[in-house]
Design an enzyme around this catalytic site. Structure first.
Site, PDB file in Angstrom:
ATOM      1  N   GLU A 104      16.946   7.460   3.809  1.00 55.03           N
ATOM      2  CA  GLU A 104      18.336   7.915   3.791  1.00 55.03           C
ATOM      3  C   GLU A 104      18.842   8.318   2.408  1.00 55.03           C
ATOM      4  OE1 GLU A 104      17.114   4.871   4.425  1.00 55.03           O
ATOM      5  OE2 GLU A 104      18.393   3.266   3.699  1.00 55.03           O
TER       6      GLU A 104
ATOM      7  N   LYS B 298       4.138   2.985   9.568  1.00 51.23           N
ATOM      8  CA  LYS B 298       4.415   2.407  10.887  1.00 51.23           C
ATOM      9  C   LYS B 298       3.307   2.717  11.894  1.00 51.23           C
ATOM     10  CE  LYS B 298       7.249   3.865  14.616  1.00 51.23           C
ATOM     11  NZ  LYS B 298       8.494   4.315  15.232  1.00 51.23           N
TER      12      LYS B 298
ATOM     13  N   GLN C 262       9.711   7.619  -3.397  1.00 49.49           N
ATOM     14  CA  GLN C 262      10.234   6.686  -2.400  1.00 49.49           C
ATOM     15  C   GLN C 262      10.674   5.450  -3.168  1.00 49.49           C
ATOM     16  OE1 GLN C 262      11.033   6.375   0.851  1.00 49.49           O
ATOM     17  NE2 GLN C 262      11.536   4.241   0.422  1.00 49.49           N
TER      18      GLN C 262
ATOM     19  N   ASP D 162       8.913  -9.847   2.007  1.00 48.69           N
ATOM     20  CA  ASP D 162       8.172  -8.718   2.556  1.00 48.69           C
ATOM     21  C   ASP D 162       9.094  -7.643   3.111  1.00 48.69           C
ATOM     22  OD1 ASP D 162       4.918  -9.026   4.154  1.00 48.69           O
ATOM     23  OD2 ASP D 162       5.670  -7.736   2.574  1.00 48.69           O
TER      24      ASP D 162
ATOM     25  N   GLY E 233      11.715   8.125   8.027  1.00 49.86           N
ATOM     26  CA  GLY E 233      12.814   8.761   7.316  1.00 49.86           C
ATOM     27  C   GLY E 233      13.303   7.849   6.218  1.00 49.86           C
TER      28      GLY E 233
ATOM     29  N   GLU F  77      19.983  -2.084   7.925  1.00 49.04           N
ATOM     30  CA  GLU F  77      19.163  -1.526   9.015  1.00 49.04           C
ATOM     31  C   GLU F  77      19.680  -1.886  10.411  1.00 49.04           C
ATOM     32  OE1 GLU F  77      17.163   0.745   8.435  1.00 49.04           O
ATOM     33  OE2 GLU F  77      16.735   0.502   6.293  1.00 49.04           O
TER      34      GLU F  77
ATOM     35  N   ARG G   2       2.073   7.851   7.635  1.00 52.08           N
ATOM     36  CA  ARG G   2       3.257   7.052   7.954  1.00 52.08           C
ATOM     37  C   ARG G   2       2.840   5.614   8.270  1.00 52.08           C
ATOM     38  NH1 ARG G   2       7.480   8.604  12.810  1.00 52.08           N
ATOM     39  NH2 ARG G   2       8.886   6.825  12.532  1.00 52.08           N
TER      40      ARG G   2
HETATM   41  N1  BES Z   1      15.553   2.779   4.936  1.00 59.18           N
HETATM   42  C1  BES Z   1      14.545   2.851   5.916  1.00 59.18           C
HETATM   43  C2  BES Z   1      13.163   2.941   5.343  1.00 59.18           C
HETATM   44  C3  BES Z   1      12.772   1.758   4.474  1.00 59.18           C
HETATM   45  C4  BES Z   1      13.101   0.459   4.835  1.00 59.18           C
HETATM   46  C5  BES Z   1      12.054   1.963   3.318  1.00 59.18           C
HETATM   47  C6  BES Z   1      12.745  -0.607   4.021  1.00 59.18           C
HETATM   48  C7  BES Z   1      11.696   0.907   2.508  1.00 59.18           C
HETATM   49  C8  BES Z   1      12.047  -0.390   2.858  1.00 59.18           C
HETATM   50  C9  BES Z   1      14.769   4.018   6.865  1.00 59.18           C
HETATM   51  O1  BES Z   1      16.115   4.245   7.138  1.00 59.18           O
HETATM   52  C10 BES Z   1      14.143   3.673   8.187  1.00 59.18           C
HETATM   53  O2  BES Z   1      14.564   2.722   8.770  1.00 59.18           O
HETATM   54  N2  BES Z   1      13.158   4.448   8.632  1.00 59.18           N
HETATM   55  C11 BES Z   1      12.497   4.238   9.911  1.00 59.18           C
HETATM   56  C12 BES Z   1      13.039   5.151  10.961  1.00 59.18           C
HETATM   57  C13 BES Z   1      14.065   4.548  11.843  1.00 59.18           C
HETATM   58  C14 BES Z   1      14.415   5.482  12.982  1.00 59.18           C
HETATM   59  C15 BES Z   1      13.696   3.197  12.389  1.00 59.18           C
HETATM   60  C16 BES Z   1      11.049   4.571   9.742  1.00 59.18           C
HETATM   61  O3  BES Z   1      10.643   4.941   8.642  1.00 59.18           O
HETATM   62  O4  BES Z   1      10.283   4.475  10.698  1.00 59.18           O
HETATM   63 ZN    ZN Z   2      16.935   2.637   8.236  1.00 60.38          ZN
END
Ligand code: BES
Ligand code: ZN
Length: 633
Positions: free
Chosen positions: A301, A586, A164, A403, A299, A348, A584
């Site tokens: 990208e 989140k 990652q 952050d 996810g 984003e 995960r």
């Molecule tokens: N690029 C992000 C993940 C990310 C952001 C990794 C910042 C490291 C630093 C990815 O596209 C993302 O936004 N993932 C979200 C899902 C989305 C549907 C909101 C997630 O991981 O929850």
């Molecule tokens: Zn994203």
């Protein structure tokens, strides 16, 4: 003065097409410019691209599962100002063994003073060299890499590796300039023990791999478009592939393949819908890999190969918004890329807007309006939590505590800003502008200021009334929410909200049409319940709807947040199962925060569960949860 001149000449050269003849075996590759303004200076990297920059990375690495190291060579092609003495790369925990020029002559190098967050500058005295080869190995605790034991996989028979990179983790396994504004083409040869397969975020040149001695196989890849280096990604494991359509497919462990392929069955249509909206998909194939549950994001990208958490596999395609999201990044993020992380909203926020447009195209306006309304709720929550005057509620957030920004701002306020512009000018005009924006800036870095300049030059065209009504600078540079924000469709959850009011007024759970609600309606309902509920009411809900056993990770998360905030003991086993079953961030980090927030009831439970769960988590997740348990969040 002299050096300024050198730099200026170099930057002119760097902005054009490559100014040297292609080397043998090297097609003339496109070199992407690096922006020079103060707002494009990346504080998260030690690189000084105006002196010397990387244009191409060639990796030749062995994945050593026993030592948990990547070992081998990174060969970098450079552009440098005439007389530039050195190039500065980013490194974090890398063990450098030797640096040579393209002919194998040793070059002087040094690891300089760094810090915990960014790692260390790796400075190489380049002389006339425009190609350098670095022999090195990554550390066993490299933050970008997670080495899984067989027990952490679905099949339980083979080890697994995934990376990652975003935002600044790839410097723990690749010695390069790890800055999103310094785009690089790349190629790789990776060896792994049989029968593992290796996949990467680029074109696969050896699908089955080549014999590489000692029971190993070598897999080769290339990315001929210049990409931000955080997008170089790898996974290795017992992997199987299933075609989903002519341009799409999915990798996962063999035992997961049928379910995963069913869940992702709309992906080819999503690619078509995305292209109809904003122009050609420029990366060849769009494949995905569904990783083991330790993957710390929903996810990621990675170009040509989106990385996905298995928590999306709900059985009913309900959570494929994340696929739409990662696909949308093929334009916003991968094609046009934030030059610095302070402008993360350019990746984003655009992507969250675009995701919703794809969802509307495939599943219709109602579903898209509901998901947009949930996003509005997330933004409101962030504004309340941060305080509407906080600098962290600005889209362009250059405050120094880096952050990565709150997702409620970067994602949700960002997308609501674009929807506000869309409603002001009309969808047709907005779409035409956005499509052309991706074309004009394809494979280039972007800043907030450049975005605003483009919008003014190509959409607003000096229309003074429109300019005034949009409040663009307020949106981008000021905290809080401008009063012209495009509000969500009030009809989106009208029925759910009515039912919720009846329940909150004392009505029985059995009156709720919960079984007919989709995941978004269920989440809206759970999040709209008072944060304090008596355990009798919680038990009633759990019994009526089987919440603790929900197979939808978003619903389960919303339920556990409510239940744990109310010290509802019967939900603890479900929380423990969830938190030890996936990593995960989140989901994991807020649930631990909620438990710790419940003092003498929750803290011991959190500590007990974390002791079991932590060894399975990726560094991204443990770093967040460690902070929570130290009381720093
Ligand atoms: N690029 C992000 C993940 C990310 C952001 C990794 C910042 C490291 C630093 C990815 O596209 C993302 O936004 N993932 C979200 C899902 C989305 C549907 C909101 C997630 O991981 O929850
Ligand atoms: Zn994203």
């Amino acid at each position: 003065m002299r050096s300024l001149l050198i730099v200026a000449v170099f930057m002119l050269a760097a902005c054009g097409v490559s100014n040297r003849p292609a080397r043998e075996g090297e097609e003339a590759r496109e070199v992407a410019p690096v922006l020079s303004g103060a707002d494009a200076r990346d504080e998260s990297s030690f690189a000084r691209p105006e002196v010397a920059r990387v244009t191409h990375v060639a990796l030749d690495l062995d994945a050593d599962f026993a030592a948990r190291r990547m070992t081998g060579t990174a060969t970098l092609d450079l552009q440098a100002a005439p007389g530039a003495p050195e190039i500065i790369l980013d490194s974090k925990g890398l063990e450098i063994q030797q640096v040579t020029d393209g002919e194998g002559q040793p070059l002087q190098w040094a690891l300089g003073q760094g810090d915990e967050r960014r790692g260390q500058p790796l400075t190489v005295r380049i002389g006339e060299a425009r190609r350098i080869a670095i022999r090195y190995r990554s550390a066993p605790n490299a933050e970008a890499l997670q080495w899984l034991t067989p027990a952490q996989t679905a099949g339980r028979r083979h080890p697994y590796l995934f990376s990652q990179g975003q935002a600044i983790l790839n410097r723990t396994w690749i010695p390069t300039q790890d800055s999103p504004g310094i785009r690089q083409t790349w190629e790789a040869r990776i060896t792994a023990p049989e029968p593992l397969k290796v996949v990467m975020s680029g074109e696969r040149l050896t699908p089955e791999g080549d014999p590489a001695g000692e029971g190993r196989r070598a897999f080769r890849f290339r990315m001929n478009h210049p990409v931000a280096p955080y997008l170089i990604a790898i996974a290795a494991g017992d992997l199987a592939f299933r075609e989903l359509g002519p341009h799409t497919g999915v990798w996962t462990e063999p035992g997961m393949l049928d379910g995963v392929a069913r869940e992702l069955g709309d992906t080819e249509r999503m690619v078509t819908a995305a292209e109809q909206l904003y122009g050609p998909y420029r990366w060849g194939r769009y494949d995905m890999i569904v990783l083991p549950p330790a993957f710390p994001y929903g996810g990621m990208e990675n170009p040509t190969l989106t990385f996905l958490t298995p928590t999306l596999i709900a059985g009913d395609r309900s959570l494929v918004g994340t696929v739409a999201h990662e696909l949308a990044h093929s334009w916003s993020g991968n094609l046009v890329t934030n030059a610095v992380w302070a402008d993360g909203w350019l990746n984003e926020g655009f992507t969250t807007y675009f995701e919703n447009r794809i969802m509307e195209a495939i599943y219709g306006r109602e579903r898209a309006a509901q998901e947009a309304a949930l996003s509005w709720d997330e933004m409101q929550k962030a504004l309340i939590e941060l305080g509407a005057n906080s600098p962290h509620t600005r889209l362009h957030d250059d405050s120094d505590d880096q952050d990565g920004g709150s997702s409620g701002i970067v994602y949700d306020k960002g997308s609501i800003f674009l929807r506000t512009v869309e409603r002001a000018v009309g969808r047709e005009r907005f779409d035409a502008w956005l499509r052309a924006y991706f074309d004009r800036h394809a494979f280039q870095p972007m800043t907030s200021a450049r975005f605003l300049a483009d919008l003014r030059a190509n959409l607003i065209h000096g229309d003074r009334a429109l300019e005034r009504s949009l409040k663009l600078d307020q949106w981008v540079y000021q905290p809080g929410l401008p009063d012209n924000a495009a509000r969500p469709d009030p009809a989106a959850f009208a029925a759910v909200d009515r039912a919720t009011r009846a329940f909150n007024g004392g009505g029985p759970a059995s009156d709720l049409p919960y079984s007919r609600w989709n995941w978004a309606e269920r989440v809206r309902f759970l999040n709209a319940l008072p944060r304090q509920l008596p355990s009798g009411r919680l038990a009633e809900l759990d019994r009526a709807f089987g919440l603790s056993a929900s197979g939808n990770s978003e619903v389960l998360f919303a339920w556990l947040q409510l239940a744990l905030a109310n010290r509802f003991d019967p939900a603890v086993p479900a929380a423990e199962r969830f938190l030890t079953g996936m990593g995960r961030r989140k989901f994991v980090s807020p649930l631990f925060e909620t438990m710790v927030g419940q003092g003498e009831w929750g803290r011991p439970i959190a500590q007990r569960i974390y002791a079991r769960a932590r060894p399975g988590y990726h560094a991204v997740t443990t770093q967040s949860v460690d902070r929570v348990l130290r009381g720093e969040s």
